[in-house]
Design an enzyme around this catalytic site. Structure first.
Site, mmCIF file in Angstrom:
data_model
loop_
_atom_site.group_PDB
_atom_site.id
_atom_site.type_symbol
_atom_site.label_atom_id
_atom_site.label_comp_id
_atom_site.label_asym_id
_atom_site.label_seq_id
_atom_site.Cartn_x
_atom_site.Cartn_y
_atom_site.Cartn_z
ATOM 1 N N ASP A 83 0.835 -1.208 0.000
ATOM 2 C CA ASP A 83 0.000 0.000 0.000
ATOM 3 C C ASP A 83 0.861 1.246 0.000
ATOM 4 O OD1 ASP A 83 -2.674 -0.684 -0.085
ATOM 5 O OD2 ASP A 83 -2.985 -0.567 2.084
ATOM 6 N N LYS A 113 -0.430 -0.459 -4.243
ATOM 7 C CA LYS A 113 -1.873 -0.200 -4.252
ATOM 8 C C LYS A 113 -2.129 1.227 -3.815
ATOM 9 C CE LYS A 113 -4.916 -2.147 -1.168
ATOM 10 N NZ LYS A 113 -5.434 -0.947 -0.465
ATOM 11 N N GLU A 182 -14.084 -2.250 -1.530
ATOM 12 C CA GLU A 182 -14.276 -2.400 -0.080
ATOM 13 C C GLU A 182 -15.574 -1.759 0.400
ATOM 14 O OE1 GLU A 182 -10.969 -1.268 2.466
ATOM 15 O OE2 GLU A 182 -12.215 -1.389 4.280
#
Ligand code: KIV
Ligand code: NA
Length: 274
Positions: A83, A113, A182
């Site tokens: 991330d 990400k 998400e």
């Protein structure tokens, strides 16, 4: 080792098996998980899970790099993605590239990400055209906690739902190799999965997604501060660890541990002098 193109090809409508993803922050968890997963994400959720922060906002590049390196040392098979932390990529594609390149060089991971939709599409394109594979992340975006006013499921109304679909398409069109969806309404996750050509990785998404991800400490019962609806606890390792600590404490206090077998150079059994 599974590569980004291997993951990119995993569309279930083309007959692929679901992509199994988990988070990993340490060499220990990476070693334990790696044989079972396709992708290990060094998530910035480590700020909350490992460091006790209230959100992921304060997570730094140095933290992500240190944990990324640890995870790489414990991984043989899974594709490792790191991330990008808040503040390291939102300002411009150029700054995003500089920070992503640092992660790629210092960690040796397969890609990065970033969170965001339409507004991040240019950055996704900039990075992926220059050798940095990018995974997207839409819907509930923890780095937007301050503008969203908390961690809430997204896409309840039609307008919001449509915006998430547009965001996912923009990131896919920009060249992302996969996208995390998400905390969104199930039909939206299903629709995104149908309408884009890269794998969707659900967390509070849909069983129709091309893959699933959970935070390892959530699914193993190690992190229990709160449990979002989308978390399933497969074990209660937290209680197991606390129980081990209780047994150890009892034995130290009662003088049962250490025994002779745990000591060096004990020549013969003698009455204990403690
Ligand atoms: O930081 C993280 O763990 C994540 C996953 C939950 C997708 O972004
Ligand atoms: Na994250």
């Amino acid at each position: 080792k599974l590569t980004v193109p291997d993951i990119r090809a995993r569309k279930r409508r083309d007959g692929a098996k679901p992509v199994v993803c988990l988070t990993a922050y340490t060499v220990l968890t990476a070693r334990l998980l790696d044989a079972h997963t396709d992708l290990l994400l060094v998530g910035d959720s480590l700020g909350m899970v490992l460091y006790g922060l209230d959100s992921t906002i304060a997570v730094t590049m140095d933290m992500m790099i240190a944990h990324g390196q640890a995870v790489m040392r414990g991984t043989k098979r899974s594709c490792v993605i790191v991330d990008m932390p808040f503040g390291s990529y939102q300002e411009s594609p150029q700054i995003a590239f500089r920070n992503a390149a640092r992660i790629m060089k210092e960690v040796g991971c397969a890609g990065v990400k970033i969170e965001g939709g339409v507004e991040m599409a240019e950055t996704v394109k900039f990075l992926s055209e220059r050798g940095i594979p990018v995974m997207g992340h839409v819907g509930l975006m923890p780095q937007s906690v301050n503008t969203a006013g908390g961690f809430k499921a997204q896409g309840r109304g039609d307008v919001e739902a449509q915006r998430i679909v547009v965001d996912a398409k923009a990131i896919a069109d920009a060249g992302a190799f996969a996208i995390v969806v998400e905390g969104i309404m199930e039909p939206i996750a299903r629709r995104i999965t149908d309408e884009i050509d890269i794998p969707t990785i659900g967390i509070g998404g849909s069983p129709a997604c091309d893959g699933q991800i959970l935070v390892t400490e959530d699914m193993a019962g190690l992190f229990t501060d709160f449990k979002p609806r989308f978390v399933k606890r497969y074990m209660d390792l937290g209680s197991g660890l606390a129980e081990a600590a209780r047994l150890y404490a009892d034995e130290v206090r009662s003088g049962t541990f250490p025994g002779d077998e745990h000591c060096f150079g004990v020549v013969k059994k003698t009455p204990k002098h403690r």
